[in-house]
Design an enzyme around this catalytic site. Structure first.
Site, PDB file in Angstrom:
ATOM      1  N   SER A   1     127.859  45.731  55.629  1.00  0.00           N
ATOM      2  CA  SER A   1     127.248  45.788  56.684  1.00  0.00           C
ATOM      3  C   SER A   1     125.706  44.978  56.401  1.00  0.00           C
ATOM      4  CB  SER A   1     127.291  46.840  57.424  1.00  0.00           C
ATOM      5  OG  SER A   1     126.575  47.803  56.745  1.00  0.00           O
TER       6      SER A   1
ATOM      7  N   GLY B   1     131.242  47.965  56.440  1.00  0.00           N
ATOM      8  CA  GLY B   1     131.859  49.309  55.766  1.00  0.00           C
ATOM      9  C   GLY B   1     132.942  48.827  54.507  1.00  0.00           C
TER      10      GLY B   1
ATOM     11  N   ASN C   1     128.263  51.273  50.097  1.00  0.00           N
ATOM     12  CA  ASN C   1     129.255  52.097  50.918  1.00  0.00           C
ATOM     13  C   ASN C   1     129.825  53.108  49.782  1.00  0.00           C
ATOM     14  OD1 ASN C   1     129.108  51.758  53.538  1.00  0.00           O
ATOM     15  ND2 ASN C   1     129.941  49.486  53.080  1.00  0.00           N
TER      16      ASN C   1
ATOM     17  N   ASP D   1     119.469  54.104  62.782  1.00  0.00           N
ATOM     18  CA  ASP D   1     120.345  54.909  61.676  1.00  0.00           C
ATOM     19  C   ASP D   1     119.814  55.413  60.486  1.00  0.00           C
ATOM     20  OD1 ASP D   1     120.425  52.348  60.586  1.00  0.00           O
ATOM     21  OD2 ASP D   1     122.572  51.985  61.178  1.00  0.00           O
TER      22      ASP D   1
ATOM     23  N   HIS E   1     120.294  50.492  58.040  1.00  0.00           N
ATOM     24  CA  HIS E   1     120.452  49.035  58.368  1.00  0.00           C
ATOM     25  C   HIS E   1     118.901  48.392  58.742  1.00  0.00           C
ATOM     26  CE1 HIS E   1     124.397  50.555  58.819  1.00  0.00           C
ATOM     27  NE2 HIS E   1     124.937  49.337  58.252  1.00  0.00           N
TER      28      HIS E   1
END
Length: 201
Positions: free
Chosen positions: A27, A65, A94, A175, A178
């Site tokens: 991502s 992801g 991840n 979040d 990002h």
């Protein structure tokens, strides 16, 4: 005949893309949370290449992801489809955020580098770091994994995708993970020094 067609396309468009750069990540490279893909660093890379006179097409095959295990499974098809001259490998974040074992992560990264090189592509390995709450032992080994892979496989390394702005909250989405649109040029600036020596005009 093919060369004549390519030359005609270049003449008409003003830009000739003779080779492919494959961005293969998660991502952080897929443009997650941005208003448009034009804001993502991979799109900014295409613009920089065009304005600098480099004849490459950037293909962004990043998937939000994605882990290194998923990337290892997916890479052969991407290589066969796009036949890249350069692969920018940005995977592992991840794995770390999920606290996955680091030895399989390193093996996956190494195998993806080998697969890309076997296909004829040059590879740039992009490193990541984790927040300190994952513990000093795990975070240090995680950070070193990317350098170890790059050294063992003889590839350029981007030490840290978010170098220089990782501690600046305004460069991150809500979040906290990002990068925002404003941070995307800085991401590209971190990748460019490792990528530029591989480019041909």
């Amino acid at each position: 005949m093919l060369r004549s067609i390519v030359a005609l396309v270049c003449l008409c468009s003003g830009v000739c893309h003779a080779a492919t750069i494959l961005v293969f990540g998660d991502s952080l490279s897929a443009g997650f949370g941005l208003r448009t893909q034009d804001e993502a660093w991979a799109s900014l890379l295409q613009k920089r290449l065009d304005t600098s006179g480099y004849r490459y097409t950037v293909v962004n095959a990043s998937v939000s992801g994605e882990t290194t295990a998923g990337g290892r499974t997916r890479l052969p098809a991407a290589l066969a489809q796009h036949k890249p001259a350069i692969v920018i490998l940005e995977l592992g974040a991840n794995d770390g955020l999920r606290g996955l074992p680091l030895k399989p992560m390193q093996e996956n990264l190494s195998e993806m580098v080998r697969l890309a090189k076997k296909s004829g592509a040059k590879v740039v390995v992009v490193g990541m770091r984790l927040p300190p709450n994952y513990g000093p032992d795990y975070t240090e080994k995680f950070r070193n994994t990317f350098a170890d892979v790059a050294k063992a496989e003889g590839t350029p390394l981007v030490p840290f995708l978010m170098e220089g702005f990782a501690q600046t909250n305004t460069y991150f989405q809500a979040d906290g993970l990002h990068p925002t649109a404003a941070a995307q040029p800085r991401v590209l600036d971190n990748i460019w020094p490792a990528l530029k020596p591989l480019l041909k005009r």
